[in-house]
Design a protein around this motif. Structure first.
Motif, mmCIF file in Angstrom:
data_model
loop_
_atom_site.group_PDB
_atom_site.id
_atom_site.type_symbol
_atom_site.label_atom_id
_atom_site.label_comp_id
_atom_site.label_asym_id
_atom_site.label_seq_id
_atom_site.Cartn_x
_atom_site.Cartn_y
_atom_site.Cartn_z
ATOM 1 N N THR A 36 39.866 -8.269 34.120
ATOM 2 C CA THR A 36 40.755 -7.487 33.263
ATOM 3 C C THR A 36 41.790 -8.421 32.645
ATOM 4 O O THR A 36 41.598 -9.632 32.653
ATOM 5 C CB THR A 36 41.427 -6.376 34.101
ATOM 6 N N GLY A 37 42.875 -7.871 32.128
ATOM 7 C CA GLY A 37 43.831 -8.696 31.395
ATOM 8 C C GLY A 37 43.376 -8.780 29.947
ATOM 9 O O GLY A 37 42.317 -8.252 29.579
ATOM 10 N N SER A 38 44.158 -9.459 29.130
ATOM 11 C CA SER A 38 43.839 -9.513 27.696
ATOM 12 C C SER A 38 42.679 -10.473 27.405
ATOM 13 O O SER A 38 41.966 -10.313 26.408
ATOM 14 C CB SER A 38 45.073 -9.952 26.911
ATOM 15 N N ALA A 79 45.860 0.812 35.562
ATOM 16 C CA ALA A 79 44.977 0.616 36.718
ATOM 17 C C ALA A 79 43.733 -0.085 36.167
ATOM 18 O O ALA A 79 43.234 0.271 35.086
ATOM 19 C CB ALA A 79 44.625 1.955 37.351
ATOM 20 N N TYR A 80 43.246 -1.104 36.863
ATOM 21 C CA TYR A 80 42.146 -1.893 36.298
ATOM 22 C C TYR A 80 40.871 -1.063 36.134
ATOM 23 O O TYR A 80 40.069 -1.301 35.227
ATOM 24 C CB TYR A 80 41.910 -3.140 37.139
ATOM 25 N N ARG A 81 40.689 -0.075 37.023
ATOM 26 C CA ARG A 81 39.509 0.786 36.882
ATOM 27 C C ARG A 81 39.576 1.553 35.556
ATOM 28 O O ARG A 81 38.562 1.727 34.878
ATOM 29 C CB ARG A 81 39.455 1.750 38.092
ATOM 30 N N GLY A 134 39.530 -14.678 34.040
ATOM 31 C CA GLY A 134 40.642 -15.227 33.270
ATOM 32 C C GLY A 134 41.379 -16.174 34.200
ATOM 33 O O GLY A 134 40.922 -16.473 35.305
ATOM 34 N N ILE A 135 42.529 -16.626 33.765
ATOM 35 C CA ILE A 135 43.347 -17.486 34.632
ATOM 36 C C ILE A 135 44.807 -17.114 34.417
ATOM 37 O O ILE A 135 45.237 -16.879 33.279
ATOM 38 C CB ILE A 135 43.078 -18.986 34.337
ATOM 39 N N GLY A 136 45.561 -17.032 35.499
ATOM 40 C CA GLY A 136 46.996 -16.779 35.385
ATOM 41 C C GLY A 136 47.721 -18.060 35.001
ATOM 42 O O GLY A 136 47.192 -19.163 35.195
ATOM 43 N N ILE A 141 43.042 -16.892 39.958
ATOM 44 C CA ILE A 141 41.844 -16.188 39.484
ATOM 45 C C ILE A 141 41.748 -14.884 40.271
ATOM 46 O O ILE A 141 42.083 -14.851 41.457
ATOM 47 C CB ILE A 141 40.540 -17.025 39.614
ATOM 48 N N GLY A 142 41.281 -13.823 39.594
ATOM 49 C CA GLY A 142 41.431 -12.504 40.191
ATOM 50 C C GLY A 142 42.927 -12.339 40.390
ATOM 51 O O GLY A 142 43.719 -12.613 39.480
ATOM 52 N N PHE A 143 43.324 -11.957 41.584
ATOM 53 C CA PHE A 143 44.755 -11.979 41.918
ATOM 54 C C PHE A 143 44.970 -12.911 43.105
ATOM 55 O O PHE A 143 45.841 -12.690 43.939
ATOM 56 C CB PHE A 143 45.260 -10.578 42.234
ATOM 57 N N GLN A 162 56.102 -14.772 39.052
ATOM 58 C CA GLN A 162 55.575 -15.245 37.757
ATOM 59 C C GLN A 162 54.484 -14.300 37.237
ATOM 60 O O GLN A 162 54.480 -13.925 36.066
ATOM 61 C CB GLN A 162 55.017 -16.662 37.940
ATOM 62 N N THR A 163 53.579 -13.891 38.126
ATOM 63 C CA THR A 163 52.496 -12.998 37.695
ATOM 64 C C THR A 163 53.057 -11.624 37.332
ATOM 65 O O THR A 163 52.637 -11.027 36.338
ATOM 66 C CB THR A 163 51.449 -12.867 38.826
ATOM 67 N N ARG A 164 54.020 -11.137 38.110
ATOM 68 C CA ARG A 164 54.583 -9.827 37.779
ATOM 69 C C ARG A 164 55.268 -9.886 36.424
ATOM 70 O O ARG A 164 55.156 -8.981 35.610
ATOM 71 C CB ARG A 164 55.539 -9.364 38.878
ATOM 72 N N ASP A 166 54.525 -12.020 33.968
ATOM 73 C CA ASP A 166 53.466 -12.165 32.944
ATOM 74 C C ASP A 166 52.857 -10.804 32.622
ATOM 75 O O ASP A 166 52.514 -10.515 31.477
ATOM 76 C CB ASP A 166 52.342 -13.077 33.455
ATOM 77 N N ASN A 167 52.662 -9.976 33.652
ATOM 78 C CA ASN A 167 51.963 -8.704 33.453
ATOM 79 C C ASN A 167 52.900 -7.560 33.062
ATOM 80 O O ASN A 167 52.431 -6.467 32.739
ATOM 81 C CB ASN A 167 51.168 -8.340 34.714
ATOM 82 N N ALA A 168 54.211 -7.824 33.062
ATOM 83 C CA ALA A 168 55.182 -6.773 32.733
ATOM 84 C C ALA A 168 54.979 -6.262 31.304
ATOM 85 O O ALA A 168 55.336 -5.126 30.995
ATOM 86 C CB ALA A 168 56.603 -7.293 32.919
ATOM 87 N N ARG A 169 54.359 -7.092 30.435
ATOM 88 C CA ARG A 169 54.158 -6.664 29.050
ATOM 89 C C ARG A 169 53.256 -5.438 28.954
ATOM 90 O O ARG A 169 53.255 -4.746 27.947
ATOM 91 C CB ARG A 169 53.612 -7.812 28.195
ATOM 92 N N PHE A 170 52.469 -5.174 29.997
ATOM 93 C CA PHE A 170 51.588 -4.010 29.979
ATOM 94 C C PHE A 170 52.282 -2.757 30.519
ATOM 95 O O PHE A 170 51.707 -1.672 30.497
ATOM 96 C CB PHE A 170 50.331 -4.278 30.826
ATOM 97 N N PHE A 171 53.483 -2.910 31.057
ATOM 98 C CA PHE A 171 54.191 -1.793 31.685
ATOM 99 C C PHE A 171 55.497 -1.546 30.939
ATOM 100 O O PHE A 171 55.924 -2.363 30.138
ATOM 101 C CB PHE A 171 54.475 -2.107 33.166
HETATM 102 C C1 GLP Z 1 45.843 -10.857 35.701
HETATM 103 C C2 GLP Z 1 44.444 -10.593 36.306
HETATM 104 C C3 GLP Z 1 43.560 -11.772 36.147
HETATM 105 C C4 GLP Z 1 43.735 -12.318 34.751
HETATM 106 C C5 GLP Z 1 45.113 -12.912 34.593
HETATM 107 C C6 GLP Z 1 45.420 -13.345 33.183
HETATM 108 O O1 GLP Z 1 46.879 -10.821 36.570
HETATM 109 N N1 GLP Z 1 44.417 -10.157 37.649
HETATM 110 O O2 GLP Z 1 42.209 -11.400 36.406
HETATM 111 O O3 GLP Z 1 42.820 -13.342 34.532
HETATM 112 O O4 GLP Z 1 46.096 -12.097 35.137
HETATM 113 O O5 GLP Z 1 45.768 -12.267 32.352
HETATM 114 P P1 GLP Z 1 45.600 -12.332 30.795
HETATM 115 O O6 GLP Z 1 44.143 -12.423 30.528
HETATM 116 O O7 GLP Z 1 46.189 -11.053 30.269
HETATM 117 O O8 GLP Z 1 46.332 -13.545 30.342
#
Ligand code: GLP
Length: 262
Positions: A36-38, A79-81, A134-136, A141-143, A162-164, A166-171
């Motif tokens: 998942t992710g962009s 939710a990734y599902r 993808g890669i954070g 990879i994955g989480f 850092q991951t939270r 990065d992913n805050a843009r989706f919330f």
């Molecule tokens: C998320 C996912 C990863 C994804 C990564 C990158 O946290 N769990 O599977 O590869 O972060 O996200 P993006 O593709 O949006 O840059």
């Protein structure tokens, strides 16, 4: 490991979409590993186009998600599902029930059992043929965050700040980003028969260079791809910006025999 530097995301989507279409032609009952992710979106768009054109069918295929947030309502759009249902399943012809993610609803020991059940389900399906990754920006990879065991299996993990962020843009806010997740482990991912990691944009350049050209280390989870006999890394020009061997990767791919595929 093969590194392919492409012009842009769309070219990456076509290249990897073609590899998945070829796999499904060879092996209609193939098992796909979905990220998942962009990053994987251009691949999913390419597969939707191929499916609409009758070039590929998922009618006998199955798929497993890499990871899932813990604590979001199942119908939460992030939710990734739900993400995979919206971005891929809605546009291709998977039979119902063919796509599975880890069940993150149980708590306590039941959640640990659910992680083991997920491992069993992947094994019973015959293992993953092609795993998209993808890669954070922190190299995950994955989480599987930095420090994850390279032998890890599906389990509960805590996200780094850092991951939270990065992913805050989706919330709507950082506070809404879950702290906990269930992810396939690095050992689980390494059992897939072909790993395809995609990375786009300059913000991924340092992580992808460490993963491909640095030492194998738990602090750079994506570096575990170096241990895999069939790993492909597809990057755009900005994400390739920190490779030492970029010219070699370009030359290798330019002269690759056409019959080899990815
Ligand atoms: C998320 C996912 C990863 C994804 C990564 C990158 O946290 N769990 O599977 O590869 O972060 O996200 P993006 O593709 O949006 O840059």
């Amino acid at each position: 490991m093969e590194v392919v530097i492409v012009a842009d995301r769309q070219a990456a989507g076509e290249l990897v979409g073609q590899a998945i279409a070829d796999l499904l032609r060879r092996r209609p009952e193939a098992v796909l590993g979905l990220a998942t992710g962009s990053t994987p979106l251009p691949v999913y768009a390419d597969l939707a186009r191929r499916c609409a054109a009758g070039e590929v069918t998922f009618a006998e295929a199955r798929a497993f998600l890499l990871d899932e947030y813990v604590g979001l309502p199942a119908d939460h759009p992030e939710a990734y599902r739900a993400f995979i249902a919206r971005e891929l399943e809605a546009h291709v012809d998977f039979p119902s029930g063919a796509v599975q993610g880890p069940d993150v609803r149980p708590t306590g020991a039941d959640l640990l059992a659910s992680c083991d059940d997920y491992e069993d389900a992947i094994r019973l399906a015959g293992g993953v043929d092609l795993q998209l990754l993808g890669i954070g920006t922190d190299g995950h990879i994955g989480f599987n965050e930095p420090g994850s065991s390279l032998a890890s299996r599906t389990r509960l993990k805590t996200l780094t700040d850092q991951t939270r962020q990065d992913n805050a843009r989706f919330f709507r806010s950082l506070d809404e980003v879950p702290r906990h997740v269930v992810t396939q482990g690095i050992g689980t991912i390494l059992q897939a028969r072909h790993l395809v990691l995609l990375a786009f944009g300059g913000e991924k350049a340092a992580a992808v260079a460490r993963a491909v050209e640095g030492p194998v280390a738990a602090m750079v989870p994506a570096s575990a791809l170096q241990l895999h006999p069939h790993a492909t890394v597809v990057v755009d020009e900005p994400a390739a910006g920190k490779f030492r061997q970029a010219d070699y990767y370009r030359e290798t791919f330019a002269h690759k025999p056409g019959w080899q595929g990815l």
